[in-house]
Design an enzyme around this catalytic site. Structure first.
Site, PDB file in Angstrom:
ATOM      1  CB  SER A 124      26.395  45.272  28.569  1.00 48.35           C
ATOM      2  OG  SER A 124      25.564  46.275  28.904  1.00 48.35           O
ATOM      3  CE1 TYR A 148      30.988  48.718  26.877  1.00 48.03           C
ATOM      4  CE2 TYR A 148      28.648  49.526  27.502  1.00 48.03           C
ATOM      5  CZ  TYR A 148      29.888  48.588  27.733  1.00 48.03           C
ATOM      6  OH  TYR A 148      29.939  47.604  28.521  1.00 48.03           O
ATOM      7  CE  LYS A 152      31.352  45.229  26.407  1.00 45.28           C
ATOM      8  NZ  LYS A 152      32.517  44.283  26.716  1.00 45.28           N
TER       9      LYS A 152
HETATM   10  P1  NAD Z   1      36.944  48.114  34.271  1.00 47.38           P
HETATM   11  O1  NAD Z   1      37.751  49.046  33.245  1.00 47.38           O
HETATM   12  O2  NAD Z   1      37.308  48.274  35.510  1.00 47.38           O
HETATM   13  O3  NAD Z   1      38.026  46.881  33.718  1.00 47.38           O
HETATM   14  C1  NAD Z   1      38.467  46.462  32.350  1.00 47.38           C
HETATM   15  C2  NAD Z   1      39.811  46.257  32.277  1.00 47.38           C
HETATM   16  O4  NAD Z   1      40.301  46.051  31.205  1.00 47.38           O
HETATM   17  C3  NAD Z   1      40.812  47.334  33.046  1.00 47.38           C
HETATM   18  O5  NAD Z   1      41.608  46.840  34.107  1.00 47.38           O
HETATM   19  C4  NAD Z   1      41.294  47.925  31.583  1.00 47.38           C
HETATM   20  O6  NAD Z   1      42.838  48.172  32.011  1.00 47.38           O
HETATM   21  C5  NAD Z   1      41.590  46.807  30.886  1.00 47.38           C
HETATM   22  N1  NAD Z   1      41.836  46.801  29.286  1.00 47.38           N
HETATM   23  C6  NAD Z   1      41.188  47.666  28.615  1.00 47.38           C
HETATM   24  N2  NAD Z   1      41.371  47.553  27.328  1.00 47.38           N
HETATM   25  C7  NAD Z   1      42.359  46.571  27.454  1.00 47.38           C
HETATM   26  C8  NAD Z   1      43.221  46.116  26.023  1.00 47.38           C
HETATM   27  N3  NAD Z   1      43.154  46.438  24.988  1.00 47.38           N
HETATM   28  N4  NAD Z   1      43.993  45.088  26.679  1.00 47.38           N
HETATM   29  C9  NAD Z   1      44.117  44.628  27.861  1.00 47.38           C
HETATM   30  N5  NAD Z   1      43.395  45.161  28.940  1.00 47.38           N
HETATM   31  C10 NAD Z   1      42.545  46.156  28.609  1.00 47.38           C
HETATM   32  O7  NAD Z   1      35.569  47.630  33.612  1.00 47.38           O
HETATM   33  P2  NAD Z   1      34.603  46.891  34.407  1.00 47.38           P
HETATM   34  O8  NAD Z   1      33.386  47.471  34.864  1.00 47.38           O
HETATM   35  O9  NAD Z   1      35.352  45.631  35.312  1.00 47.38           O
HETATM   36  O10 NAD Z   1      34.009  45.764  33.050  1.00 47.38           O
HETATM   37  C11 NAD Z   1      34.659  44.867  32.783  1.00 47.38           C
HETATM   38  C12 NAD Z   1      34.006  44.124  31.283  1.00 47.38           C
HETATM   39  O11 NAD Z   1      32.495  44.248  31.760  1.00 47.38           O
HETATM   40  C13 NAD Z   1      33.980  45.292  30.295  1.00 47.38           C
HETATM   41  O12 NAD Z   1      34.069  44.537  28.997  1.00 47.38           O
HETATM   42  C14 NAD Z   1      32.861  45.855  30.243  1.00 47.38           C
HETATM   43  O13 NAD Z   1      32.221  46.624  29.076  1.00 47.38           O
HETATM   44  C15 NAD Z   1      31.730  45.042  30.820  1.00 47.38           C
HETATM   45  N6  NAD Z   1      30.583  45.507  31.447  1.00 47.38           N
HETATM   46  C16 NAD Z   1      30.749  46.141  32.426  1.00 47.38           C
HETATM   47  C17 NAD Z   1      29.597  46.982  33.112  1.00 47.38           C
HETATM   48  C18 NAD Z   1      29.592  47.890  34.290  1.00 47.38           C
HETATM   49  O14 NAD Z   1      28.810  48.731  34.628  1.00 47.38           O
HETATM   50  N7  NAD Z   1      30.814  47.721  34.955  1.00 47.38           N
HETATM   51  C19 NAD Z   1      28.152  46.521  32.602  1.00 47.38           C
HETATM   52  C20 NAD Z   1      28.056  45.717  31.495  1.00 47.38           C
HETATM   53  C21 NAD Z   1      29.306  45.087  31.095  1.00 47.38           C
END
Ligand code: NAD
Ligand code: UDP
Length: 338
Positions: A124, A148, A152
């Site tokens: 991120s 958080y 990362k």
């Molecule tokens: P999201 O919560 O929609 O998707 C994450 C998925 O991971 C979910 O379906 C959840 O059920 C699953 N999950 C969580 N912990 C788990 C575990 N221990 N074992 C198996 N499954 C697990 O989030 P997203 O927005 O799709 O983000 C995806 C990734 O991108 C994350 O790592 C997040 O930190 C990163 N990210 C997101 C953003 C944002 O703004 N959405 C920005 C930067 C980085």
């Protein structure tokens, strides 16, 4: 190409699976459904005519991971699974370090045991902390201001050491800016549980009548109109960035780092205005105090990804708001419970 997608039922993961299937790749989804619903799989199938293999379980469960790797001839892993709410991470640091840091380490151990050497990690722009200037290039110093962000950064640092120790590995760190938007069909999108933390889902829930008014966190920043400026990127562009990373770097041993952003900043009020235009609904808002930990502005220099991954974001803010509205207005309560 068979790719294990951890967190593939989530917001970014599900859109990435659709793009992968359309590009002829085979995603194998692993998710514990902590923050997603199994009906996501039906939506992926409806769009692509392919129902990907889905394993419900946790990345911290080594025996489960070993079984998934044994059953599938996995060539690469895209690792989305994790927890992502900044405020919650301050309340529950143990859960964040356990899921995000420990979970990533168990995953890499299982990859090593299975002989899988190619990994793409969801990082991120938060790892840039409060940047000294914008736009941000990949060589800017990194820091974190909350658990958080620190989780990362820790995973980035662990993966850097791991790649150094196992030089045959290809590890790509993708630093996302602000993912927003939905699949153009309006059948898939962001479905946050509870009160949304992020701007776009909050705006869209105000527009659809689920919330009264958007609190704009501060209008006295040194920006174009005083409100915070971010680099919003359409989730389908972001998804395509993963395909580009797999195609251009997935087989290339080394540590690779890319910003995935558009290179343009938009203020909170500009996003409100764009959303009102796209939806035809005037989004109510009021000015509130600054949110602790927020920075004034943040946007990417995406030149490295363009040069090396032959990828750049194509969608405009108008696309992002129109597609979000299509999803929100036709699925006002998000995905159905399966
Ligand atoms: P999201 O919560 O929609 O998707 C994450 C998925 O991971 C979910 O379906 C959840 O059920 C699953 N999950 C969580 N912990 C788990 C575990 N221990 N074992 C198996 N499954 C697990 O989030 P997203 O927005 O799709 O983000 C995806 C990734 O991108 C994350 O790592 C997040 O930190 C990163 N990210 C997101 C953003 C944002 O703004 N959405 C920005 C930067 C980085
Ligand atoms: N924001 C806001 N009201 C909200 C949520 C967010 O004014 O209810 C602002 C926030 O202060 C920031 C921008 O919108 O300037 C983007 O915030 P978001 O939480 O979506 O992303 P991040 O802070 O991670 O960049």
């Amino acid at each position: 190409m068979r790719v294990l997608v951890t967190g593939g039922m989530g917001y970014i993961g599900s859109h990435t699976c659709v793009q992968m299937i359309e590009a002829g790749m085979t995603p194998i989804i692993l998710d514990n459904l902590y923050n997603s619903k199994s009906s996501v799989l039906d939506r992926i199938e409806a769009l692509t005519n392919v129902r990907p293999a889905f394993y419900q379980g946790d990345i911290r469960d080594r025996a489960f991971l070993d079984a998934v790797f044994k059953e599938n001839d996995v060539e690469a892993v895209i690792h989305f699974a994790g927890l992502k709410a900044v405020g919650e991470s301050v309340e529950k640091p143990l859960e964040y370090y356990d899921n995000n840091v420990h979970g990533s380490l168990v995953l890499v151990e299982a990859m090593r045991a299975a002989g899988v050497n190619s990994l793409i990690f969801s990082s991120s722009a938060t790892v840039y902390g409060d940047p000294a200037s914008v736009p941000i290039t990949e060589d800017f110093p990194t820091s974190a201001t909350n658990p958080y962000g620190r989780s990362k950064l820790m995973v980035e640092e662990c993966l850097t050491d791991i790649q150094h120790a196992y030089p045959e590995m290809s590890i790509t760190l993708l630093r996302y800016f602000n993912p927003v938007g939905s699949h153009q069909s309006g059948t898939m999108g962001e479905d946050p549980q509870g009160i949304p933390n992020n701007l776009m889902p909050f705006i869209s829930q105000v527009a659809v009548g689920r919330r009264e008014s958007l609190a704009v966190f501060g209008n006295d920043y040194p920006t174009v109109d005083g409100t915070g400026v971010r680099d919003y990127i359409h989730v389908v562009d972001l998804a395509d960035g993963h395909l580009a990373a797999l195609n251009y770097k997935g087989k290339d041993a080394g540590l690779h780092i890319y910003n995935l952003g558009t290179g343009n900043g938009s203020s909170v009020l500009e996003m409100v205005d764009a959303f009102s235009k796209a939806s035809g609904v005037e989004v109510k808002y009021h000015i509130a105090d600054r949110r602790p930990g927020d920075i004034a502005e943040c946007w990417a220099d995406p030149a490295k990804a363009k040069a090396e991954l032959h990828w750049e974001a194509k969608h405009t803010v108008e696309d992002m708001t129109a597609d979000t509205w299509r999803w929100q207005s036709t699925n006002p309560s998000g995905y159905p419970d399966a």
